[in-house]
Design a protein around this motif. Structure first.
Motif, PDB file in Angstrom:
ATOM      1  N   VAL A  59       0.839  -1.197   0.000  1.00 45.23           N
ATOM      2  CA  VAL A  59       0.000   0.000   0.000  1.00 45.23           C
ATOM      3  C   VAL A  59       0.877   1.251   0.000  1.00 45.23           C
ATOM      4  O   VAL A  59       0.638   2.202  -0.755  1.00 45.23           O
ATOM      5  N   SER A  60       1.907   1.265   0.840  1.00 42.51           N
ATOM      6  CA  SER A  60       2.834   2.399   0.873  1.00 42.51           C
ATOM      7  C   SER A  60       3.474   2.618  -0.487  1.00 42.51           C
ATOM      8  O   SER A  60       3.591   3.756  -0.960  1.00 42.51           O
ATOM      9  N   VAL A  61       3.884   1.530  -1.117  1.00 45.40           N
ATOM     10  CA  VAL A  61       4.507   1.632  -2.435  1.00 45.40           C
ATOM     11  C   VAL A  61       3.488   2.136  -3.464  1.00 45.40           C
ATOM     12  O   VAL A  61       3.820   2.939  -4.339  1.00 45.40           O
ATOM     13  N   ASP A  93      10.505   5.015   3.622  1.00 42.72           N
ATOM     14  CA  ASP A  93      11.052   5.580   2.391  1.00 42.72           C
ATOM     15  C   ASP A  93       9.964   6.151   1.491  1.00 42.72           C
ATOM     16  O   ASP A  93      10.178   7.159   0.811  1.00 42.72           O
ATOM     17  N   CYS A  94       8.796   5.516   1.479  1.00 42.87           N
ATOM     18  CA  CYS A  94       7.727   6.000   0.608  1.00 42.87           C
ATOM     19  C   CYS A  94       7.107   7.294   1.120  1.00 42.87           C
ATOM     20  O   CYS A  94       6.630   8.114   0.333  1.00 42.87           O
ATOM     21  N   VAL A  95       7.107   7.498   2.423  1.00 44.34           N
ATOM     22  CA  VAL A  95       6.712   8.806   2.951  1.00 44.34           C
ATOM     23  C   VAL A  95       7.660   9.876   2.409  1.00 44.34           C
ATOM     24  O   VAL A  95       7.235  10.966   2.002  1.00 44.34           O
ATOM     25  N   ARG A 121      -0.781  12.010   3.836  1.00 38.69           N
ATOM     26  CA  ARG A 121      -1.398  11.861   5.158  1.00 38.69           C
ATOM     27  C   ARG A 121      -1.750  10.407   5.439  1.00 38.69           C
ATOM     28  O   ARG A 121      -1.520   9.882   6.536  1.00 38.69           O
ATOM     29  N   ASP A 122      -2.328   9.758   4.440  1.00 41.05           N
ATOM     30  CA  ASP A 122      -2.749   8.368   4.635  1.00 41.05           C
ATOM     31  C   ASP A 122      -1.555   7.434   4.786  1.00 41.05           C
ATOM     32  O   ASP A 122      -1.595   6.469   5.555  1.00 41.05           O
ATOM     33  N   CYS A 123      -0.485   7.722   4.058  1.00 34.44           N
ATOM     34  CA  CYS A 123       0.696   6.852   4.117  1.00 34.44           C
ATOM     35  C   CYS A 123       1.372   6.931   5.478  1.00 34.44           C
ATOM     36  O   CYS A 123       1.878   5.916   5.996  1.00 34.44           O
ATOM     37  N   THR A 124       1.379   8.106   6.089  1.00 36.52           N
ATOM     38  CA  THR A 124       2.050   8.230   7.381  1.00 36.52           C
ATOM     39  C   THR A 124       1.381   7.379   8.458  1.00 36.52           C
ATOM     40  O   THR A 124       2.023   6.978   9.428  1.00 36.52           O
ATOM     41  N   ALA A 125       0.093   7.092   8.290  1.00 43.28           N
ATOM     42  CA  ALA A 125      -0.597   6.243   9.268  1.00 43.28           C
ATOM     43  C   ALA A 125       0.016   4.846   9.313  1.00 43.28           C
ATOM     44  O   ALA A 125      -0.008   4.182  10.360  1.00 43.28           O
ATOM     45  N   ILE A 126       0.562   4.392   8.193  1.00 43.84           N
ATOM     46  CA  ILE A 126       1.125   3.040   8.125  1.00 43.84           C
ATOM     47  C   ILE A 126       2.418   2.952   8.932  1.00 43.84           C
ATOM     48  O   ILE A 126       2.830   1.862   9.340  1.00 43.84           O
ATOM     49  N   LEU A 127       3.069   4.092   9.175  1.00 50.02           N
ATOM     50  CA  LEU A 127       4.249   4.086  10.035  1.00 50.02           C
ATOM     51  C   LEU A 127       3.919   3.566  11.433  1.00 50.02           C
ATOM     52  O   LEU A 127       4.789   3.047  12.137  1.00 50.02           O
ATOM     53  N   ILE A 128       2.647   3.708  11.826  1.00 51.40           N
ATOM     54  CA  ILE A 128       2.228   3.342  13.177  1.00 51.40           C
ATOM     55  C   ILE A 128       1.387   2.063  13.188  1.00 51.40           C
ATOM     56  O   ILE A 128       1.569   1.201  14.046  1.00 51.40           O
TER      57      ILE A 128
END
Length: 637
Positions: free
Chosen positions: A360-362, A457-459, A489-496
């Motif tokens: 998803v991040s990619v 990295d994708c962020v 914004r949505d991608c940063t949620a995946i960091l957590i």
């Protein structure tokens, strides 16, 4: 000389009145009023990513045989078109404008705690269901051992247009995988088997009217990613012989009663959840239906199964995804697996969802770069030069594209590993170990590595994409296809989500230094040896990989687990760098594609100040990395 007078507004305060008097001086030229002219500018067009993304197309050739690719082509292309369509973007805009809410009371003062989501969210979830993002059995019927590869490719295409409805589909796949493991257990009682089979069929159905979503309820105020402080309890208290209470689908309510509080919970509008609770034997996992049958005043209906939505979270991103605080009060459910072994059960879910979240991040990064490419093709700067011909701009974008290609290669490889573990006899590329046990060891290591490193990295790639648009990139607007800020914004949620970066890094160290560490390291070493190309033209890069792998082995063998854990991020990032570097080299070696070779070199070779042979040559290489061999960046037909 013509006289040009700027339009001026003069604000004159009137001391005797509260109003403000405004004097307007029109713009004139030779005494003649001249209206303001807004010169039209070329606008960027978002391309079909299935056709526009060079890296995506190349990996299709690597992982899918020609016959399978031919069968999948129409399906993948159709989803890619839908993902950039005006209809999908309208649904995303509707979701962003109308975040979920909770209606706690009806018009007559009756408590109902009903979750309300936008129509756009519902339509995007339906699209994801129809596209079989959680329907592994259906994909397997069509694509056999390549089903997982097709699934993550579709997730890549769909995610930027999903308004985070993809998170529900990901979780449904993870929970479905957990239920499938227990359906193959001969010791499970028939009543539980029938319930789990029903839930599995619903979670994996490609028919929206039949499809379910599942929540995963773990986090509590005291714990976060650490489940040890869990305070929610589960007590064994079967229904009496005369109690015929059922869930909304007619199955008897379970013998376990859950009471407690969950701090971050998704899919509260779903049909079921997997919840973690503490029993006398420790943390355990439970299947809990969301609703139960009830009869009031002689009228049959349904109500929530002992769960109440206390409130929804206000978040930086994932606006459409309902994330709430839940009170569990007498919620009935069924034990999953063995009592006290809940962490192992949750691990099965997370091993799947983390793989998906990496892709998803990619996919998010791919959308950001697609927008950046579209903008660079049409935007003109000083002296009419397109951004696509500005050396520094193209160098910046090329670096972001190299990062994107490295993580795309890593995620595709992991999907193939997952396919091998689920279907050992599948005919997959030579890169994928033929031994399912070794593939499983690599999967256990790299699934976590990819989730954390790809997202980090994708962020960064998305930040680069946003900056490349200038001020427009920072805007929150209704043109959702071009709204990079939303995707960031949505991608940063995946960091957590599913474990913060430090939590994941710690898990990676446990894999490398724990009970299975020796086997994992040996399996990884054998894979490095067999997969690293032996071509002389790639020898410098292969030497760097070999040296770094040797240094990593030494670090792991000569230092304590505590010391390695302190440096867990660096260890994890090195594993990601090594693995993706080998994958990029292997891709380049198969046909000596000059562009693929250049991408691998840039990823593996250490950066040097003022590198490159000359501005014109380096600009051309950068343009080819960003746009491939397409002539659009030159402004040609």
């Amino acid at each position: 000389m013509s006289e040009i007078v700027e339009k001026v507004q003069t604000v004159l305060p009137d001391l005797t009145k509260t109003a403000t008097q405004v004097t307007t001086i029109p713009v004139t030229e030779n005494g003649v009023s001249k209206p303001f002219e807004n010169q039209p500018r070329p606008t960027p067009t978002l391309e079909n990513p299935y056709r526009d993304d060079v890296a995506f197309a190349r990996l299709l050739e690597l992982y899918l045989p020609a016959e399978v690719k031919k069968r999948a082509d129409g399906e993948l292309n159709g989803l890619a078109e839908a993902a950039v369509s005006e209809q999908a973007m309208d649904w995303v805009a509707d979701t962003e404008r109308n975040p979920p809410t909770v209606q706690h009371w009806d018009s007559w003062g009756v408590k109902k705690d009903e979750l309300v989501t936008s129509q756009g969210w519902k339509e995007l979830w339906r699209l994801g269901k129809v596209e079989r993002l959680a329907a592994l059995p259906s994909l397997t019927n069509d694509y056999e051992g390549y089903a997982r590869i097709i699934q993550v490719l579709k997730l890549h295409l769909f995610s930027p247009a999903s308004a985070t409805s993809n998170f529900h589909l990901i979780l449904s796949d993870g929970v479905g995988t957990l239920l499938r493991t227990h359906l193959s257990d001969s010791k499970i009682d028939e009543a539980t088997r029938a319930l789990f089979q029903h839930a599995y069929d619903r979670l994996t159905s490609p028919v929206p009217e039949k499809g379910w979503t599942s929540g995963l309820w773990m986090t509590e105020p005291a714990g976060g990613s650490d489940l040890t402080p869990t305070e929610t309890t589960a007590t064994y208290s079967p229904l009496g012989p005369d109690d015929k209470s059922t869930d909304a689908d007619g199955f008897p309510l379970g013998p376990w009663v859950l009471n407690g509080f969950k701090w971050f919970s998704t899919s509260t509008e779903g049909s079921m959840a997997v919840a973690v609770a503490k029993t006398e034997k420790g943390l355990s996992a439970f299947y809990v239906p969301m609703r139960r049958a009830v009869t009031k005043n002689g009228v049959a209906g349904v109500e929530l199964n002992g769960v109440r939505i206390r409130r929804l979270k206000t978040k930086m991103g994932t606006k459409g995804l309902p994330t709430g605080e839940l009170e569990l009060n007498g919620m009935r459910g069924y034990l999953i697996g063995k009592e006290g072994k809940g962490i192992n059960e949750i691990g099965v879910v997370l091993n799947i969802t983390r793989i998906h979240l990496a892709m998803v991040s990619v996919g998010y990064a791919g959308r950001g770069l697609s927008v950046a490419r579209a903008f660079a093709r049409v935007r003109k700067v000083a002296r009419g030069t397109r951004l696509s011909s500005v050396p520094l701009h193209m160098k910046t974008l090329a670096k972001a594209h190299v990062t994107y290609r490295a993580h795309l290669a890593l995620c595709m490889f992991i999907a193939a590993l997952l396919g091998r573990t689920e279907q050992p006899a599948a005919s997959l590329p030579d890169l994928v170990p033929a031994n399912a046990q070794e593939a499983s060891a690599l999967l256990r290591l790299l699934g976590s590595v990819a989730k954390a490193t790809a997202t980090m990295d994708c962020v960064g790639v998305l930040q680069c994409s946003m900056e490349s648009l200038g001020g427009v990139g920072y805007l929150e607007n209704d043109e959702m296809g071009m709204n990079v800020a939303r995707v960031l914004r949505d991608c940063t949620a995946i960091l957590i989500g599913e474990g913060t970066t430090d939590v994941i890094a710690t898990d990676v160290v446990k894999v490398l230094k724990g009970p299975i560490g020796s086997f994992v390291v040996q399996a990884y070493g054998r894979w490095v040896e067999s997969s690293l190309p032996k071509k002389e033209s790639l020898a410098p890069e292969a030497t760097i990989i070999t040296q770094q792998w040797s240094e990593l082995q030494t670090a792991l063998s000569s230092n304590s687990a505590e010391f390695i854990t302190r440096n867990a991020r660096e260890i994890m990032q090195l594993v990601a760098k090594l693995t993706s570097g080998i994958l990029l080299l292997a891709d380049a070696a198969r046909d000596a594609n000059a562009l693929a070779v250049e991408v691998a070199r840039r990823w593996i070779q250490p950066a040097t100040l003022l590198s490159g042979s000359g501005v014109e040559r380096e600009l051309l290489l950068d343009q080819e990395i960003v746009f491939g061999d397409q002539p659009k960046w030159l402004g040609l037909p």
